[in-house]
Scaffold this motif. Sequence first.
Motif, PDB file in Angstrom:
ATOM      1  N   TRP A 128      -4.237  -0.006  -0.561  1.00  0.00           N
ATOM      2  CA  TRP A 128      -3.492   0.766   0.436  1.00  0.00           C
ATOM      3  C   TRP A 128      -2.142   0.148   0.761  1.00  0.00           C
ATOM      4  O   TRP A 128      -1.360   0.710   1.517  1.00  0.00           O
ATOM      5  N   HIS A 129      -1.849  -1.034   0.210  1.00  0.00           N
ATOM      6  CA  HIS A 129      -0.557  -1.683   0.498  1.00  0.00           C
ATOM      7  C   HIS A 129       0.449  -1.404  -0.604  1.00  0.00           C
ATOM      8  O   HIS A 129       1.655  -1.381  -0.361  1.00  0.00           O
ATOM      9  N   HIS A 130      -0.048  -1.154  -1.819  1.00  0.00           N
ATOM     10  CA  HIS A 130       0.838  -1.073  -2.985  1.00  0.00           C
ATOM     11  C   HIS A 130       1.651   0.236  -2.980  1.00  0.00           C
ATOM     12  O   HIS A 130       1.089   1.319  -2.775  1.00  0.00           O
ATOM     13  N   GLU A 131       2.926   0.120  -3.242  1.00  0.00           N
ATOM     14  CA  GLU A 131       3.836   1.275  -3.144  1.00  0.00           C
ATOM     15  C   GLU A 131       3.518   2.350  -4.189  1.00  0.00           C
ATOM     16  O   GLU A 131       3.870   3.516  -4.004  1.00  0.00           O
ATOM     17  N   ASN A 132       2.856   1.968  -5.268  1.00  0.00           N
ATOM     18  CA  ASN A 132       2.567   2.959  -6.317  1.00  0.00           C
ATOM     19  C   ASN A 132       1.120   3.434  -6.320  1.00  0.00           C
ATOM     20  O   ASN A 132       0.652   4.019  -7.297  1.00  0.00           O
ATOM     21  N   TYR A 133       0.423   3.183  -5.189  1.00  0.00           N
ATOM     22  CA  TYR A 133      -0.938   3.723  -5.068  1.00  0.00           C
ATOM     23  C   TYR A 133      -0.848   5.043  -4.302  1.00  0.00           C
ATOM     24  O   TYR A 133      -0.167   5.127  -3.288  1.00  0.00           O
ATOM     25  N   PRO A 134      -1.571   6.089  -4.776  1.00  0.00           N
ATOM     26  CA  PRO A 134      -1.468   7.402  -4.120  1.00  0.00           C
ATOM     27  C   PRO A 134      -1.829   7.352  -2.640  1.00  0.00           C
ATOM     28  O   PRO A 134      -2.851   6.765  -2.281  1.00  0.00           O
ATOM     29  N   ALA A 135      -0.990   7.914  -1.775  1.00  0.00           N
ATOM     30  CA  ALA A 135      -1.237   7.837  -0.328  1.00  0.00           C
ATOM     31  C   ALA A 135      -1.487   9.223   0.262  1.00  0.00           C
ATOM     32  O   ALA A 135      -2.601   9.535   0.652  1.00  0.00           O
ATOM     33  N   PHE A 136      -0.443  10.078   0.272  1.00  0.00           N
ATOM     34  CA  PHE A 136      -0.600  11.377   0.945  1.00  0.00           C
ATOM     35  C   PHE A 136      -1.659  12.232   0.259  1.00  0.00           C
ATOM     36  O   PHE A 136      -1.637  12.410  -0.948  1.00  0.00           O
ATOM     37  N   GLY A 137      -2.633  12.672   1.064  1.00  0.00           N
ATOM     38  CA  GLY A 137      -3.666  13.544   0.518  1.00  0.00           C
ATOM     39  C   GLY A 137      -4.831  12.782  -0.102  1.00  0.00           C
ATOM     40  O   GLY A 137      -5.864  13.361  -0.423  1.00  0.00           O
ATOM     41  N   ASP A 138      -4.664  11.430  -0.214  1.00  0.00           N
ATOM     42  CA  ASP A 138      -5.803  10.653  -0.713  1.00  0.00           C
ATOM     43  C   ASP A 138      -6.894  10.658   0.355  1.00  0.00           C
ATOM     44  O   ASP A 138      -6.600  10.682   1.548  1.00  0.00           O
ATOM     45  N   ARG A 139      -8.148  10.600  -0.057  1.00  0.00           N
ATOM     46  CA  ARG A 139      -9.263  10.759   0.905  1.00  0.00           C
ATOM     47  C   ARG A 139      -9.353   9.579   1.881  1.00  0.00           C
ATOM     48  O   ARG A 139      -9.763   9.723   3.022  1.00  0.00           O
ATOM     49  N   ASN A 140      -8.904   8.396   1.441  1.00  0.00           N
ATOM     50  CA  ASN A 140      -9.146   7.182   2.234  1.00  0.00           C
ATOM     51  C   ASN A 140      -7.887   6.495   2.757  1.00  0.00           C
ATOM     52  O   ASN A 140      -7.958   5.681   3.663  1.00  0.00           O
ATOM     53  N   HIS A 141      -6.722   6.799   2.156  1.00  0.00           N
ATOM     54  CA  HIS A 141      -5.516   6.016   2.436  1.00  0.00           C
ATOM     55  C   HIS A 141      -5.091   6.131   3.901  1.00  0.00           C
ATOM     56  O   HIS A 141      -5.123   7.234   4.470  1.00  0.00           O
ATOM     57  N   PRO A 142      -4.662   5.034   4.519  1.00  0.00           N
ATOM     58  CA  PRO A 142      -4.223   5.083   5.933  1.00  0.00           C
ATOM     59  C   PRO A 142      -3.106   6.105   6.169  1.00  0.00           C
ATOM     60  O   PRO A 142      -2.998   6.657   7.251  1.00  0.00           O
ATOM     61  N   ASN A 155       4.621   5.703  -9.119  1.00  0.00           N
ATOM     62  CA  ASN A 155       4.398   5.504 -10.556  1.00  0.00           C
ATOM     63  C   ASN A 155       3.054   4.800 -10.707  1.00  0.00           C
ATOM     64  O   ASN A 155       2.968   3.570 -10.621  1.00  0.00           O
ATOM     65  N   PHE A 156       2.002   5.599 -10.908  1.00  0.00           N
ATOM     66  CA  PHE A 156       0.638   5.043 -10.917  1.00  0.00           C
ATOM     67  C   PHE A 156       0.439   4.084 -12.092  1.00  0.00           C
ATOM     68  O   PHE A 156      -0.288   3.101 -11.994  1.00  0.00           O
ATOM     69  N   ASP A 157       1.151   4.327 -13.194  1.00  0.00           N
ATOM     70  CA  ASP A 157       1.031   3.401 -14.327  1.00  0.00           C
ATOM     71  C   ASP A 157       1.497   1.997 -13.925  1.00  0.00           C
ATOM     72  O   ASP A 157       0.939   0.992 -14.358  1.00  0.00           O
ATOM     73  N   GLN A 158       2.520   1.955 -13.084  1.00  0.00           N
ATOM     74  CA  GLN A 158       2.990   0.636 -12.609  1.00  0.00           C
ATOM     75  C   GLN A 158       1.916  -0.009 -11.722  1.00  0.00           C
ATOM     76  O   GLN A 158       1.704  -1.227 -11.796  1.00  0.00           O
ATOM     77  N   TYR A 159       1.204   0.817 -10.948  1.00  0.00           N
ATOM     78  CA  TYR A 159       0.100   0.231 -10.153  1.00  0.00           C
ATOM     79  C   TYR A 159      -0.970  -0.326 -11.096  1.00  0.00           C
ATOM     80  O   TYR A 159      -1.468  -1.438 -10.913  1.00  0.00           O
ATOM     81  N   LEU A 160      -1.307   0.445 -12.133  1.00  0.00           N
ATOM     82  CA  LEU A 160      -2.352  -0.011 -13.068  1.00  0.00           C
ATOM     83  C   LEU A 160      -1.925  -1.297 -13.779  1.00  0.00           C
ATOM     84  O   LEU A 160      -2.727  -2.213 -13.996  1.00  0.00           O
ATOM     85  N   GLU A 161      -0.625  -1.406 -14.096  1.00  0.00           N
ATOM     86  CA  GLU A 161      -0.130  -2.634 -14.729  1.00  0.00           C
ATOM     87  C   GLU A 161      -0.347  -3.821 -13.777  1.00  0.00           C
ATOM     88  O   GLU A 161      -0.791  -4.891 -14.161  1.00  0.00           O
ATOM     89  N   TYR A 162      -0.092  -3.561 -12.503  1.00  0.00           N
ATOM     90  CA  TYR A 162      -0.294  -4.598 -11.464  1.00  0.00           C
ATOM     91  C   TYR A 162      -1.784  -4.950 -11.351  1.00  0.00           C
ATOM     92  O   TYR A 162      -2.152  -6.126 -11.402  1.00  0.00           O
ATOM     93  N   MET A 163      -2.607  -3.913 -11.270  1.00  0.00           N
ATOM     94  CA  MET A 163      -4.049  -4.129 -11.073  1.00  0.00           C
ATOM     95  C   MET A 163      -4.640  -4.875 -12.272  1.00  0.00           C
ATOM     96  O   MET A 163      -5.342  -5.889 -12.110  1.00  0.00           O
ATOM     97  N   HIS A 164      -4.354  -4.408 -13.469  1.00  0.00           N
ATOM     98  CA  HIS A 164      -4.858  -5.100 -14.670  1.00  0.00           C
ATOM     99  C   HIS A 164      -4.320  -6.530 -14.728  1.00  0.00           C
ATOM    100  O   HIS A 164      -5.036  -7.471 -15.068  1.00  0.00           O
ATOM    101  N   GLY A 165      -3.046  -6.682 -14.349  1.00  0.00           N
ATOM    102  CA  GLY A 165      -2.436  -8.017 -14.380  1.00  0.00           C
ATOM    103  C   GLY A 165      -3.113  -8.978 -13.430  1.00  0.00           C
ATOM    104  O   GLY A 165      -3.333 -10.155 -13.746  1.00  0.00           O
ATOM    105  N   GLN A 166      -3.499  -8.484 -12.267  1.00  0.00           N
ATOM    106  CA  GLN A 166      -4.191  -9.353 -11.303  1.00  0.00           C
ATOM    107  C   GLN A 166      -5.584  -9.724 -11.792  1.00  0.00           C
ATOM    108  O   GLN A 166      -6.033 -10.865 -11.613  1.00  0.00           O
ATOM    109  N   VAL A 167      -6.269  -8.774 -12.429  1.00  0.00           N
ATOM    110  CA  VAL A 167      -7.591  -9.095 -12.978  1.00  0.00           C
ATOM    111  C   VAL A 167      -7.432 -10.175 -14.052  1.00  0.00           C
ATOM    112  O   VAL A 167      -8.197 -11.145 -14.103  1.00  0.00           O
ATOM    113  N   ARG A 168      -6.390 -10.050 -14.859  1.00  0.00           N
ATOM    114  CA  ARG A 168      -6.124 -11.074 -15.874  1.00  0.00           C
ATOM    115  C   ARG A 168      -5.889 -12.439 -15.216  1.00  0.00           C
ATOM    116  O   ARG A 168      -6.454 -13.459 -15.628  1.00  0.00           O
TER     117      ARG A 168
END
Length: 425
Positions: A128-142, A155-168
């Motif tokens: 919910w903090h990341h700028e490229n995570y869907p917010a408006f209309g999402d079921r849970n987002h603040p 740009n959701f792909d940029q979020y996924l790059e971040y998410m995968h990168g953190q898991v790495r």
Amino acid sequence: MNRKERTKWFLDDRFGMFIHWGLYAIPARGEWVRSVEKISNEDYEKYFEEFNPSHFNPKEWARAAKAAGQKYAVLTTKHHDGFCLFDSKLTDYKATNTPAKRDLIKEYVEAFREEGLKVGFYYSIIDWHHENYPAFGDRNHPMRDNENFRKKQINFDQYLEYMHGQVRELLTNYGKIDIMWFDFSYDDMTGEKWKATELIQMIRDIQPDIIIDNRLGGNIKSSNPEIYAGDFYSPEQIVPPGGILDENGEQVPWEACITLNDNWGYHSKDKNYKSPKQVIRTLVECVSKNGNLLLNVGPDARGIIPQESLGILQEVGNWMQRNGESIYRCKAAKLPKPEWGRYTQNGNKLYAHVFDRGIGPIYFAGLKDKIKKARLLADGSELKIETPWMAEQYSDIESGAFINLEGARLPDENDTVIELELVED
Ligand code: FHN
């Protein structure tokens, strides 16, 4: 390694500690406070600026888990609020940039490993903090119904790059990690929406033996599950009544995650704690259905596990010290659930968990002439297998056996365990 080989230690260990901890411990209204109260990043920032858990000592957490009989732990490295407890190079929104100035994950891993526990990482794919995570209309987002977010381009792909990168980062920088606990998929936010196949392939390259939960999506119960469907099923706040079977009727590894009160994250007003008896009997129920129990604690903003939680863990540990053999390396018995409690089994050792004393001898349907010896597990004392007089008048005694328990009350009201050594087939 295949799933059966990867999960062997997990199914032997049976009992773990879940730890939900982060900035949300400061508002102290649970880890969903941002969503429930629709708190913006800006309004949540004050917690980031003050976070300094002066009493955080993961060695104390590890000792409490070990004393409770827990064999592994899973700590939130990042929850839905996006705050990282680890020193990620991909964001400034991390514990090392708060007044804490500590890599809390590094300290957790070292402390729990030192106590001989296996270590797991919980990682929220929701952010919910990341700028490229869907917010408006999402079921849970603040910001789900905040008009300022309606037209915001992401740009959701940029979020996924971040998410995968953190898991790495998590699976590269902290040594051998035993469990990756993703949380959670919903609606169309599931499976390949997360680029889950690519993510799993990357994980398996870095840590081939790690076990992964089923919350990236897919169907772990399929006879041909997706690569990202996970190694174990993760029922929450429930013990699945019949355990978990796949489409072929085969056992699926599973772990029930359960809170001690009603919140995962620290909630200062939530005093609705379960009793040690409930926890012990839940652990027994899980094992009696071939499952694990991941029992949660929510440390406060100082880094201290609530005293109520520590008290429950201590009493569970007292029971585990004397009865752990009826949990570790055990699974379901091939017997129907008895009236007085539950069974767990490990080879030719059958463990009778007596919850209800009833009166007179304890009856074991189907075990006539099958019990070599019986002992009270807690102290090893001998128990007599004997048929009471007039038994010939009772129905269904052809197949049953009777064991005498002295006294009107159970030796252990939480769960009195009788160890039955069965005659070899
Ligand atoms: O939303 C989370 C919740 O905060 C908590 O982390 C639980 C634990 O399994 N998982 C999600 C709810 O299903």
